[in-house]
Design an enzyme around this catalytic site. Sequence first.
Site, mmCIF file in Angstrom:
data_model
loop_
_atom_site.group_PDB
_atom_site.id
_atom_site.type_symbol
_atom_site.label_atom_id
_atom_site.label_comp_id
_atom_site.label_asym_id
_atom_site.label_seq_id
_atom_site.Cartn_x
_atom_site.Cartn_y
_atom_site.Cartn_z
ATOM 1 C CB ALA A 521 6.945 18.123 11.887
ATOM 2 C CD GLU A 701 -1.358 22.976 6.197
ATOM 3 O OE1 GLU A 701 -2.220 22.076 6.286
ATOM 4 O OE2 GLU A 701 -0.754 23.224 5.148
#
Length: 741
Positions: A521, A701
């Site tokens: 991102a 994550e």
Amino acid sequence: MKFTTPAGQNPIDQMKVVGKPHDRIDGKFKTTGTAPYAYERHDVVANPAYGYIVHAAIAKGRISGMHLAEAKAAPGVLTIVTAAEAGKLTKGDFNTAMLLGGPEIQHYHQAIAIVVAETFEQARAAAGLVRVDYTRDKGRFDLTDALKTAPLHGKGKGEKGQEKGSGEDRVGTFESAFAGASVKLDAHYTTPDHSHAMMEPHASLARWDGDKLTVWTSNQMINWGKGDVAKTLGIPKDNVRLISPYVGGGFGGKLFVRTDAIMAALGARAAGRPVKVALARPMMFNNTTHRPATTQRIRIGTDRSGKITAIAHESGSGDLPGGGPETAVSQTKLLYAGANRLTSMRLAVLDLPEGNAMRAPGEAPGLMALEIAMDEMAEKLGMDPIAFRALNDTQVDPEKPERRFSQRQLIKCMQVGAEQFGWSKRTAKPAQVRDGHWLVGMGMAAGFRNNMTMKSAARVGIDRKGMITVTTDMTDIGTGTYTILAQTAAEMMGVDLDRVRVDLGDSDSPVSAGSGGQWGANNSTAGVYAACVKLREQIAQKLGFNSADVEFADGKVRSGNRSISLSEAVGDAGLSAEDAIEYGDLGKQYQQSTFAGHFVEVGVHAYTGEVRIRRMLAVCAAGRILNPKSARSQVIGAMTMGAGAALMEELVVDKRFGFFVNHDLANYEVPVHADIPHQDVIFLDEVDPTSSPMKAKGVGELGLCGVGAAIANAAYNATGIRIRDYPVTLDKMLDRLPPVA
């Protein structure tokens, strides 16, 4: 664009589009079944044939004979390709084992042939007629046994970073500090092998046009994949094109080219027509990659106040020859203070399927151990688990104190989480709270994941209608990439989101950072930012505006009292610009990381030991959140994966024959909706100017890292039973449950 100094004020800071909870622009295609996934590309080739892969039935040895006549004579069969027919193949840079085995077999279910036929059913039926003779060799399948003689991995670092040659990273003198500590913990923890179990299987459609190969595939890293397809097949990289606009989940399992792409290419070349291949679900578990099991030893010593004076984390894992370790000690280098430190990894050679990256490699299994150990230490000290962690917080890299964290709000994550979750109602003494037949407990853990910066490029164009197109080989693996790239372009060019089109996943496009390691991102949007800056300058120069004071807003370009629409500004020919974000050494000057506080409440059935999650909360500090809606989805998905790892997921190894026994979704259990009743996510207000012009970091994550330990700690608080070997299942509790009143 070179990014060498912390970002100042820029157009992204307007946050008219970026930072808002937009719906995913690709959502309508996914929910209506019109998103083009690799196996379902009915629009790109005519009359494709179907390939079905034959997999090795041994884990280690050689093929002594293959009997293909019956299969070749089966209805609809066009060709069969084995290693003998394939010609010389090499191993890709990112593969540990050959993607087509034979005559040597390196692991169970390694591909050894592809049968190509007119229909899928014909290919599958014929594949069942292939007869293979094997010479089986003795393999190494037991991690515990293999670690007894496994060497330390790496050279290791000593004081001031000099190489020690021992495979250990040291600061200070751990052994003497630990021996003299007032309070000590020395405990062992294990995590089992895990499978990605993504929804979309590995699938590819391959077509040759002369010596040019196009593969429609499901892959996270297009440029890596293009290079490895070329290297494996021995053809120029320029002759390969990979296309992967939609990926139905990857979790690291599709970071690298796998068997489906190579076998589809080989089958298509031999058949002289396009071939599509999908791995059958029962083949994915042993044929592709997995998260390796770990055995971890953690030692912590403190003074009487609870300050850590010595900390050691030693981990062991296994992989095929030439593979690497599960880096389970990585977070322990950075998460807590402590003057005397030791970390090391042992790597055993195993003949099991390839171990490799799975969502949050390193930190995910490492925190499953470390954050239980921190709770155990807090209990020994008579301290609240949050207070113990806060006491040992650090604003600098413990191994390199001159290097500060760019942002570190771990304490705030825990404090906000504690308040929101009602942590003050937790009873410190275990097994004290009951709700009918259920023992109820709360647990928490710190979350940590590093932020990685990678070069990423994009092209941004405007046509004569004022429509903006973003083009990059970046992938969307279900994470919301389409939307955040569109938001970035819309913010930079001053248009509404519906005026932006995004084209992803084509290796003919500018090379992006790709999707993995929660780096996608921040880096890919920064690449779009760089291209937009260049395009803004082109438009300003064309109009004779001063680029320093030009404003892009409401579909117009303004400078002083002059204003012109974007469509007029670019003219009939349109304009486009291509650029990349390239990073200097800010990542070396500052430690860039993301942090979380994870909180869980569980119920454990007093009679059966069944563990049920009641509620979960994650509080995350991860830089600017580009789209809170899709970011929340990423975090709750990661929390769910953490619940699976804590309570049910385990690839069971047959140590006689060297394969994962439960290699399907009937026996490899993953969470379902009923397992996750309530989840909340809170994002702290944060920007990180050292990360990129977007001032963002990754979050997908982080939502996983620490969750497993929070669940295990909650189960302990509920029952008083400390389980250090994941998963936390009822068989490990039954004989130790508290008496039922």
